[in-house]
Design an enzyme around this catalytic site. Sequence first.
Site, PDB file in Angstrom:
ATOM      1  CE  LYS A  70     -12.076  -2.980   0.115  1.00 27.08           C
ATOM      2  NZ  LYS A  70     -13.000  -2.941   1.220  1.00 27.08           N
ATOM      3  CE  LYS A 100      -4.370  -1.560   1.944  1.00 30.81           C
ATOM      4  NZ  LYS A 100      -5.311  -1.507   3.061  1.00 30.81           N
ATOM      5  CE  LYS A 111      -5.977  -8.316  -2.407  1.00 31.87           C
ATOM      6  NZ  LYS A 111      -5.734  -7.832  -1.048  1.00 31.87           N
TER       7      LYS A 111
HETATM    8  P1  TYM Z   1     -10.856  -5.793   3.783  1.00 26.37           P
HETATM    9  O1  TYM Z   1     -11.875  -4.777   4.133  1.00 26.37           O
HETATM   10  O2  TYM Z   1      -9.792  -5.433   2.817  1.00 26.37           O
HETATM   11  O3  TYM Z   1     -11.556  -7.106   3.253  1.00 26.37           O
HETATM   12  C1  TYM Z   1     -12.630  -7.696   3.963  1.00 26.37           C
HETATM   13  C2  TYM Z   1     -12.492  -9.209   3.883  1.00 26.37           C
HETATM   14  O4  TYM Z   1     -12.511  -9.630   2.516  1.00 26.37           O
HETATM   15  C3  TYM Z   1     -11.399 -10.467   2.270  1.00 26.37           C
HETATM   16  N1  TYM Z   1     -10.959 -10.287   0.881  1.00 26.37           N
HETATM   17  C4  TYM Z   1     -10.791 -11.291   0.011  1.00 26.37           C
HETATM   18  N2  TYM Z   1     -10.960 -12.624   0.131  1.00 26.37           N
HETATM   19  C5  TYM Z   1     -10.721 -13.374  -0.956  1.00 26.37           C
HETATM   20  N3  TYM Z   1     -10.312 -12.869  -2.159  1.00 26.37           N
HETATM   21  C6  TYM Z   1     -10.141 -11.541  -2.318  1.00 26.37           C
HETATM   22  N4  TYM Z   1      -9.770 -11.042  -3.503  1.00 26.37           N
HETATM   23  C7  TYM Z   1     -10.375 -10.681  -1.204  1.00 26.37           C
HETATM   24  N5  TYM Z   1     -10.301  -9.346  -1.016  1.00 26.37           N
HETATM   25  C8  TYM Z   1     -10.652  -9.126   0.264  1.00 26.37           C
HETATM   26  C9  TYM Z   1     -10.339 -10.012   3.252  1.00 26.37           C
HETATM   27  O5  TYM Z   1      -9.374 -11.025   3.468  1.00 26.37           O
HETATM   28  C10 TYM Z   1     -11.174  -9.721   4.479  1.00 26.37           C
HETATM   29  O6  TYM Z   1     -11.417 -10.909   5.213  1.00 26.37           O
HETATM   30  N6  TYM Z   1      -7.779  -5.604   7.730  1.00 26.37           N
HETATM   31  C11 TYM Z   1      -9.046  -6.128   7.241  1.00 26.37           C
HETATM   32  C12 TYM Z   1     -10.238  -5.662   8.057  1.00 26.37           C
HETATM   33  C13 TYM Z   1     -10.121  -5.884   9.521  1.00 26.37           C
HETATM   34  C14 TYM Z   1     -10.253  -7.116  10.182  1.00 26.37           C
HETATM   35  C15 TYM Z   1     -10.091  -6.840  11.571  1.00 26.37           C
HETATM   36  C16 TYM Z   1     -10.481  -8.427   9.744  1.00 26.37           C
HETATM   37  C17 TYM Z   1      -9.879  -4.918  10.457  1.00 26.37           C
HETATM   38  N7  TYM Z   1      -9.887  -5.499  11.671  1.00 26.37           N
HETATM   39  C18 TYM Z   1     -10.134  -7.830  12.531  1.00 26.37           C
HETATM   40  C19 TYM Z   1     -10.527  -9.428  10.728  1.00 26.37           C
HETATM   41  C20 TYM Z   1     -10.362  -9.128  12.078  1.00 26.37           C
HETATM   42  C21 TYM Z   1      -9.243  -5.661   5.806  1.00 26.37           C
HETATM   43  O7  TYM Z   1      -8.677  -4.693   5.387  1.00 26.37           O
HETATM   44  O8  TYM Z   1     -10.186  -6.367   5.128  1.00 26.37           O
END
Ligand code: TYM
Length: 344
Positions: free
Chosen positions: A210, A115, A207
């Site tokens: 968004k 990032k 991947k």
């Molecule tokens: P975020 O908001 O980027 O994504 C949310 C969830 O979607 C999953 N994900 C994917 N899974 C499979 N293939 C993909 N291409 C893909 N893109 C996204 C992510 O793995 C995630 O599970 N840091 C985290 C949010 C967070 C969190 C937490 C998660 C903050 N605190 C505590 C678990 C526990 C994040 O940025 O997810």
Amino acid sequence: MPSFPPRVFSGVQPTGNLHLGNYLGAIKKFVALQATHECIYCVVDMHAITVPLPPADLRANIREVTAAFIAAGIDPKKHIVFNQSQVAEHAELAWVFNCVARMGWLNRMTQFKDKAGKNSENVSVGLFAYPALMAADILVYRATHVPVGEDQKQHLELSRDIAQKFNNDFADSIAACGHGEAFFPLPEPLIQGPATRVMSLRDGSKKMSKSDASDYSRLNLSDDRDTIAQKIRKAKTDAEPLPSELAGLAGRPEADNLVGIFAALAGESKAEVLNRFGGQNFSGFKAALVDVAVDALDPIGAEMKQLLKDSGHLEAILNDGAARAREIAAPVMTAVKDILGFVR
Ligand code: TYM
């Protein structure tokens, strides 16, 4: 390690464009875990401000993620749905964890490096400290299981390291305060199934994300039937027919991705999908994929649209969830303060 009562926690950032990766990697699993676990699902708005985000967009995105949770089948009465900034204990525990985590640990986080890119001097301190806040999200509920996509695995390992170091550094105080051998569980990532890393529809080596400039790279949860069908029809493939065996997907990232997506949407394994479609060309397979994708996603998108018409209802869900989340988080934070030696 003593055993802790099972509890699920996970979060999704309100940064716009919820897509099939978020659904298959996370939200679909959140829904399933409700049958067996006590679950807490969080719209992590404090994580979203680690990069610039206009307030009006943030507000809309928080409602969008909340609507997606509910539309996908999360029950906010039986479980907890809320937004992070309403429960101040997340930020409080994150500060404590900033003082537990080591610079070297955070320096190794590949997502920060991706990032920040070449701009690492100019990104926010919050973006760097992000995984400590994530550990706080989970551990302020002493959650034991965390469903996430593959990309969050390293952050989950860091959460375990932070929990372990806190337990070790304060072992005597934890025991003296009456909490036995360990205060925090070591949370386990739940990363299973055929779609833990959903790839871009335009490039099987990237991947699904968004932030991809091309909307054709992803299926958004808000896409209508025609858009879903069009994006799948245009998805990149190769010239060979589908293989009949899993081994035949090696070196064919686009085919592997589409088969994984099909399997996850249909609740099958990749081997089962290949059993059915092995030897066929992509046009027939894609037509079947459109059907399963529309069946799974169209009702969610339609329900999200309905829910988004009533922001008061969505806010009531978040407020109720936040009140119940606080009831769990507040005594944990009080105990942490006693363990640390803060006077209260
Ligand atoms: P975020 O908001 O980027 O994504 C949310 C969830 O979607 C999953 N994900 C994917 N899974 C499979 N293939 C993909 N291409 C893909 N893109 C996204 C992510 O793995 C995630 O599970 N840091 C985290 C949010 C967070 C969190 C937490 C998660 C903050 N605190 C505590 C678990 C526990 C994040 O940025 O997810």
